[in-house]
Scaffold this motif. Structure first.
Motif, PDB file in Angstrom:
ATOM      1  N   ALA A  72       0.844  -1.201   0.000  1.00  0.00           N
ATOM      2  CA  ALA A  72       0.000   0.000   0.000  1.00  0.00           C
ATOM      3  C   ALA A  72       0.881   1.253   0.000  1.00  0.00           C
ATOM      4  O   ALA A  72       1.988   1.241   0.563  1.00  0.00           O
ATOM      5  N   PRO A  73       0.394   2.337  -0.635  1.00  0.00           N
ATOM      6  CA  PRO A  73      -0.864   2.413  -1.383  1.00  0.00           C
ATOM      7  C   PRO A  73      -0.693   1.885  -2.808  1.00  0.00           C
ATOM      8  O   PRO A  73       0.302   2.188  -3.467  1.00  0.00           O
ATOM      9  N   ALA A  74      -1.638   1.080  -3.254  1.00  0.00           N
ATOM     10  CA  ALA A  74      -1.614   0.531  -4.615  1.00  0.00           C
ATOM     11  C   ALA A  74      -2.727   1.198  -5.423  1.00  0.00           C
ATOM     12  O   ALA A  74      -3.799   1.484  -4.897  1.00  0.00           O
ATOM     13  N   ARG A  75      -2.440   1.430  -6.681  1.00  0.00           N
ATOM     14  CA  ARG A  75      -3.416   2.084  -7.570  1.00  0.00           C
ATOM     15  C   ARG A  75      -3.947   1.054  -8.564  1.00  0.00           C
ATOM     16  O   ARG A  75      -3.176   0.358  -9.221  1.00  0.00           O
ATOM     17  N   PRO A  76      -5.287   0.945  -8.692  1.00  0.00           N
ATOM     18  CA  PRO A  76      -5.826  -0.011  -9.660  1.00  0.00           C
ATOM     19  C   PRO A  76      -5.496   0.400 -11.093  1.00  0.00           C
ATOM     20  O   PRO A  76      -5.480   1.589 -11.424  1.00  0.00           O
ATOM     21  N   THR A 130     -12.009 -10.466 -16.645  1.00  0.00           N
ATOM     22  CA  THR A 130     -11.454 -11.304 -15.562  1.00  0.00           C
ATOM     23  C   THR A 130     -10.013 -10.964 -15.240  1.00  0.00           C
ATOM     24  O   THR A 130      -9.342 -11.697 -14.519  1.00  0.00           O
ATOM     25  N   ARG A 131      -9.492  -9.837 -15.760  1.00  0.00           N
ATOM     26  CA  ARG A 131      -8.131  -9.417 -15.440  1.00  0.00           C
ATOM     27  C   ARG A 131      -8.161  -8.089 -14.693  1.00  0.00           C
ATOM     28  O   ARG A 131      -8.972  -7.222 -14.973  1.00  0.00           O
ATOM     29  N   TRP A 132      -7.230  -7.968 -13.737  1.00  0.00           N
ATOM     30  CA  TRP A 132      -7.072  -6.754 -12.952  1.00  0.00           C
ATOM     31  C   TRP A 132      -5.609  -6.365 -12.965  1.00  0.00           C
ATOM     32  O   TRP A 132      -4.729  -7.204 -13.158  1.00  0.00           O
ATOM     33  N   GLY A 133      -5.353  -5.082 -12.697  1.00  0.00           N
ATOM     34  CA  GLY A 133      -3.978  -4.631 -12.580  1.00  0.00           C
ATOM     35  C   GLY A 133      -3.807  -3.766 -11.351  1.00  0.00           C
ATOM     36  O   GLY A 133      -4.755  -3.141 -10.866  1.00  0.00           O
ATOM     37  N   LEU A 134      -2.580  -3.736 -10.824  1.00  0.00           N
ATOM     38  CA  LEU A 134      -2.231  -2.864  -9.706  1.00  0.00           C
ATOM     39  C   LEU A 134      -0.894  -2.209 -10.015  1.00  0.00           C
ATOM     40  O   LEU A 134       0.018  -2.861 -10.550  1.00  0.00           O
TER      41      LEU A 134
END
Length: 199
Positions: A153-157, A164-168
């Motif tokens: 943290a802090p992580a940004r989306p 079905t895919r996400w990023g950070l």
């Protein structure tokens, strides 16, 4: 003249088939891990392709069921149902075990009107969380979205590159202590790959 045999009924979509669907999407980034997992499930490659084809047909059918109904039909009753509050909104978290990942659960966040807000893999209750301290700890399949977000943290989306895919995006030290910019990509909530800035 012999009577025509009745048309065969389609086979039910089983939890095994659903695991193959998850693997099919992950194969884009980690084919070796997926191949090992497929062997553990003792299924041929053709079965993985067929499961994904049937899943896509269910999603896009004119008579498609709601996501919540579809998951109950495929995975059975949830192992647990827990109320959650996200901001001002209340939902219920349904979780199912998957034999391929015994330390994880497949989770669907279901709104009061039955809509599924989110669907991904999370750590099973009571299962030990991975130790995430440096970029070297971020290996494929080592952690979930929420675990990486908490650890760094802090992580940004970041916008996912496909459904079905996400990023950070976040900063994390490397083994020598130098802070690096990291972009991590997740499929079905499980880490697949990272891009790390040069020191």
């Amino acid at each position: 003249m012999d009577a025509m045999p009745p048309p065969s009924r389609p086979l039910p979509f089983r939890p095994l088939d659903f695991q193959l669907v998850l693997l099919r999407r992950m194969a884009d980034h980690n084919p070796d891990l997926v191949e090992d997992a497929r062997r553990r499930l003792d299924v041929p490659v053709a079965d993985m392709r067929e499961a994904n084809k049937r899943w896509q047909a269910m999603l896009h059918s004119r008579h498609a069921r709601s996501a919540a109904t579809r998951y109950r039909s495929v995975l059975g009753p949830p192992e647990s149902e827990t109320k959650r509050v996200i901001g001002d909104l209340e939902c219920v978290a349904w979780q199912w075990p998957l034999p391929l990942w015994p330390e994880l659960r497949f989770e669907a966040l279901v709104s009061p009107d039955g809509a599924v807000w989110n669907e991904w893999l999370v750590r099973a209750p009571g299962a030990p969380a991975p130790r995430l301290r440096t970029v070297e700890d971020l290996t494929p399949w080592s952690c979930t979205v929420d675990e990486a977000a908490r650890a760094f943290a802090p992580a940004r989306p970041l916008e996912g590159t496909a459904p079905t895919r996400w990023g950070l995006a976040f900063q994390a030290p490397d083994a020598s202590g130098v802070r690096r910019d990291v972009a991590a990509e997740f499929t079905w909530g499980l880490l697949q790959r990272t891009a790390v800035s040069e020191p």
